[in-house]
Every structure is written in C-alpha cells, then in structure tokens.
Write a protein that holds these residues in place. Structure first.
Motif, short mmCIF file in Angstrom:
data_model
loop_
_atom_site.label_atom_id
_atom_site.label_comp_id
_atom_site.label_asym_id
_atom_site.label_seq_id
_atom_site.Cartn_x
_atom_site.Cartn_y
_atom_site.Cartn_z
N PRO A 66 51.78 93.74 9.82
CA PRO A 66 52.83 93.78 10.82
C PRO A 66 52.27 93.84 12.23
CG PRO A 66 52.65 95.91 9.76
CD PRO A 66 51.74 94.98 9.01
N LEU A 67 53.00 93.26 13.15
CA LEU A 67 52.57 93.24 14.54
C LEU A 67 52.45 94.64 15.10
CD1 LEU A 67 51.95 91.31 16.90
CD2 LEU A 67 54.36 91.49 17.53
N SER A 68 53.19 95.58 14.54
CA SER A 68 53.18 96.93 15.08
C SER A 68 51.80 97.59 14.95
CB SER A 68 54.23 97.79 14.36
OG SER A 68 53.99 97.81 12.98
N ARG A 69 50.91 97.03 14.13
CA ARG A 69 49.57 97.59 14.00
C ARG A 69 48.63 97.09 15.10
NH1 ARG A 69 48.90 96.61 7.51
NH2 ARG A 69 50.63 97.91 6.86
N MET A 70 49.09 96.14 15.90
CA MET A 70 48.25 95.58 16.94
C MET A 70 48.30 96.46 18.18
SD MET A 70 49.20 91.56 16.57
CE MET A 70 47.99 91.11 17.80
N ASP A 71 47.18 96.54 18.88
CA ASP A 71 47.12 97.37 20.08
C ASP A 71 47.85 96.72 21.24
OD1 ASP A 71 43.72 98.33 19.31
OD2 ASP A 71 45.60 99.31 18.79
N HIS A 72 47.85 95.41 21.29
CA HIS A 72 48.47 94.69 22.40
C HIS A 72 49.38 93.60 21.86
CE1 HIS A 72 45.75 96.78 25.13
NE2 HIS A 72 44.77 96.45 24.33
N MET A 73 50.36 93.22 22.64
CA MET A 73 51.29 92.17 22.25
C MET A 73 50.57 90.83 22.18
SD MET A 73 54.45 91.67 21.41
CE MET A 73 55.40 93.03 22.12
N ASP A 74 50.77 90.11 21.12
CA ASP A 74 50.21 88.77 20.95
C ASP A 74 51.11 87.79 21.68
OD1 ASP A 74 49.32 86.31 20.07
OD2 ASP A 74 49.15 86.90 17.97
N LEU A 75 50.54 87.03 22.61
CA LEU A 75 51.35 86.11 23.40
C LEU A 75 52.05 85.07 22.54
CD1 LEU A 75 49.15 85.44 26.58
CD2 LEU A 75 51.17 86.91 26.37
N SER A 76 51.50 84.77 21.36
CA SER A 76 52.11 83.74 20.52
C SER A 76 53.49 84.12 20.01
CB SER A 76 51.19 83.41 19.33
OG SER A 76 51.09 84.51 18.44
N VAL A 77 53.87 85.39 20.12
CA VAL A 77 55.22 85.80 19.69
C VAL A 77 56.22 85.73 20.83
CG1 VAL A 77 54.23 87.31 17.93
CG2 VAL A 77 54.89 88.28 20.14
N MET A 78 55.79 85.28 21.99
CA MET A 78 56.69 85.21 23.14
C MET A 78 57.54 83.93 23.07
SD MET A 78 56.19 88.03 24.67
CE MET A 78 57.02 87.77 26.22
N VAL A 79 58.41 83.89 22.09
CA VAL A 79 59.33 82.76 21.91
C VAL A 79 60.77 83.24 21.82
CG1 VAL A 79 57.60 81.31 20.79
CG2 VAL A 79 59.06 82.81 19.40
N PHE A 80 60.98 84.55 21.91
CA PHE A 80 62.30 85.13 21.69
C PHE A 80 63.06 85.35 23.01
CE2 PHE A 80 59.84 86.46 17.97
CZ PHE A 80 60.70 86.10 16.95
N PHE A 81 64.37 85.27 22.92
CA PHE A 81 65.25 85.58 24.03
C PHE A 81 66.62 85.91 23.44
CE2 PHE A 81 65.50 81.09 23.17
CZ PHE A 81 66.84 80.75 23.31
N THR A 82 67.56 86.32 24.27
CA THR A 82 68.90 86.61 23.79
C THR A 82 69.86 85.52 24.26
OG1 THR A 82 69.49 87.97 25.70
CG2 THR A 82 68.46 89.09 23.82
N LEU A 83 70.97 85.40 23.58
CA LEU A 83 71.93 84.35 23.90
C LEU A 83 72.40 84.44 25.35
CD1 LEU A 83 73.56 81.95 22.84
CD2 LEU A 83 75.29 83.56 22.01
N LYS A 84 72.53 85.65 25.86
CA LYS A 84 72.99 85.81 27.24
C LYS A 84 71.95 85.34 28.26
CE LYS A 84 71.52 90.65 27.64
NZ LYS A 84 71.97 92.04 27.87
N ASP A 85 70.70 85.17 27.83
CA ASP A 85 69.64 84.68 28.72
C ASP A 85 69.69 83.17 28.89
OD1 ASP A 85 68.51 87.23 29.04
OD2 ASP A 85 67.34 87.01 27.20
N LEU A 86 70.48 82.49 28.05
CA LEU A 86 70.47 81.03 28.02
C LEU A 86 71.42 80.49 29.09
CD1 LEU A 86 68.86 79.07 26.32
CD2 LEU A 86 70.81 78.83 24.79
#
Length: 298
Positions: A66-86
């Motif tokens: 799981p990503l939660s075991r990583m010390d830093h955020m992996d940039l490759s997961v930066m694909v998410f947003f919320t509907l209100k952001d669109l």
C-alpha cells in the motif's frame, strides 16, 4: 463465445492496436520500465484491495504494497481530482505517464496466448519459459500482476485480465450485451513532451460522454501485453477534457468520475491525494494514454 458474436468494428480494433502499440516497431520493455509502470498502474487500481474488510469483519491480507507505507507521495498517483474541480480555468496538478510504443509489450495471437498458462500457481514454470530468475524485477512484476488478476473483485465489480485483444473484446461484449456496439475513448497528447508532471488548466467545458455502462482497461506489467479490465454497477461519469499544461503541453484527456466510493478501502490512494474523507462521492481520475475506456456506441 466466438468472435463472430462480438459486435465491434474494424476501426475499433485498429484504434486499440494504435493505442497499445503505436506503429508496431520497437524492442522489449526494460526491467526498470516494467517495474516503474507496474508499480504505478497496480497501485492506482489495486488500492481498494489492499486491506478489504469482509462481511464477517475479517481482513484480507494486503496483495500489493500500500502507498501508505511510503515515506513520500509518489508523483505517479497525481491523477485524481473531484468533480467540482472540473471547471473551465481550474488548474490541476497531473502526472501523465508517457506512452512509449517502442518499449511496450506486444499482444500475442489469440491461439498462442491461450496456450500459455496465466496463473500464479504456474509462476515457476512461467519464469522458466521466459528465462527469468525468481528474484529479478521482471519476475516480481509478473507475480504482482498475477496476484492482482486472481484477487477477489470488490462488491459490484466485474473484473477480467485479458491475454489477447479478442478476449478483451469478448469480455466487453459480455458486459454490454452481444448485440451492442461500443467505442474506445483514450487520452491523446497533442504535443510531444518529456515532462511527466505539471499543472494543467481546463481549457473548455468538459464534454460528458453518455455512458450508462463502461469498461475500463489498464495495461499491467508482463512479458507480453495484458489488459486488466473491469466494470462496476455503480454510477460513473465519463468526460473528455481539453487541458493546457504550464510547460506548453496540450492534452485531450479521458477522465472517469465515480459517484459511489463506499466500497473503496479507507486507505485508497485517492483519499490521501485529495485530502478527503473515505466514501466521498465524485472522486475522479485521468487515464494515461495507454489505458482506455469502452462505452456503448448508440
């Protein structure tokens, strides 16, 4: 199901080949490429399986780190947003994995693919077949893919790992109905760039694609091309979004928004990325260019 019963067009098959293979030339994917792509792809669509709680209250063992075991955020997961952001003018930080057709594994012919065992219990034999050592990066990527393909689907989900284009089309036909035509939606990069992560501005009002049902397909790491495809009974919305990157990149991106996230694991990566509570509706994500969505074509 025979291929004769699958309703699709020659143009769909051609587009799928182009999406997956480019011009068809190139070499085998390197170990570093395989692991890099595999880690990001499996992480994105497997986080809801990491510690699923069963109806009886027991917890399933983690299948993918799981990503939660990583010390830093992996940039490759930066694909998410919320509907209100669109919204037009909004700026979104997005990581778009670039498609390199010269390094992409090739689909095997249906007959050849069917002749090779695709099973975790056959992993030792498969490693011998592909001349891979047990501790090699390729072997670990193969094992992760096989584990994910054999893992239990979450509630309301139908999943399938296609070892050939024909089997992928048959799976889609089983979801949509044998007499239903369907089309492919894929992200397009309108400019060439080596920049993977940057801020993108929404240029125009996003176009919503009617999708009473949909099948999402993701490439996963393996010596030959494998597609992890899945469909959910919960409501999803599909959009085509025109984006302008701060580095000058222009992208027509495919995005999917999920109305119901209550079945997702509380540690799902999207909740961390967006800083929202588990179960929040309207969680969206962009698709990289080598993934695609199938929707009915009225």
């Amino acid at each position: 199901m025979s291929m004769k019963s699958v309703s699709f067009s020659f143009h769909l098959l051609l587009l799928l080949l182009l999406v997956m293979h480019g011009d068809g030339s190139g070499t085998e994917e390197t170990a570093d490429d395989l692991i890099s792509k595999g880690n990001s792809v499996l992480r994105l669509h497997s986080m809801d399986h990491d510690r699923q709680t069963e109806d009886d209250g027991t917890t399933v063992q983690s299948r993918v780190d799981p990503l939660s075991r990583m010390d830093h955020m992996d940039l490759s997961v930066m694909v998410f947003f919320t509907l209100k952001d669109l919204k037009v003018g909004n700026s979104l930080p997005i990581y778009f994995r670039k498609k390199d057709s010269s390094k992409s594994p090739r689909f095997l012919p249906r007959q050849e693919a069917d002749s090779i065992a695709f099973s975790l219990k056959e992993l030792p034999n498969l490693l011998r077949l592909f001349s891979l050592s047990r501790d090699s990066p390729q072997a670990k990527a193969m094992e992760a893919t096989l584990r994910e393909c054999e893992s239990q689907a979450i509630k309301g989900e139908t999943k399938f790992c296609a070892t050939s284009l024909e089997s992928m089309l048959e799976f889609a036909s089983s979801i949509f109905g044998s007499n239903t035509r369907f089309k492919t939606l894929a992200t397009e990069h309108l400019t060439k760039s080596s920049t993977l992560f940057q801020n993108y501005t929404v240029l125009t009002t996003p176009e919503e694609i009617p999708a009473p049902m949909m099948v999402a397909c993701h490439t996963v790491p393996y010596p030959y091309a494998i597609l992890y495809c899945h469909s959910q009974v919960t409501e999803n919305r599909v959009f085509k979004v025109s984006l302008d990157g701060e580095n000058g990149d222009k992208v027509t991106a495919v995005a999917v928004c999920h109305k119901d996230t209550t079945q997702w694991n509380r540690n799902h990566v999207s909740f961390r990325v967006l800083g929202i509570e588990p179960g929040t509706p309207g969680v969206c994500h962009f698709f990289p260019a080598d993934n695609f969505v199938l929707v009915p074509d009225p």
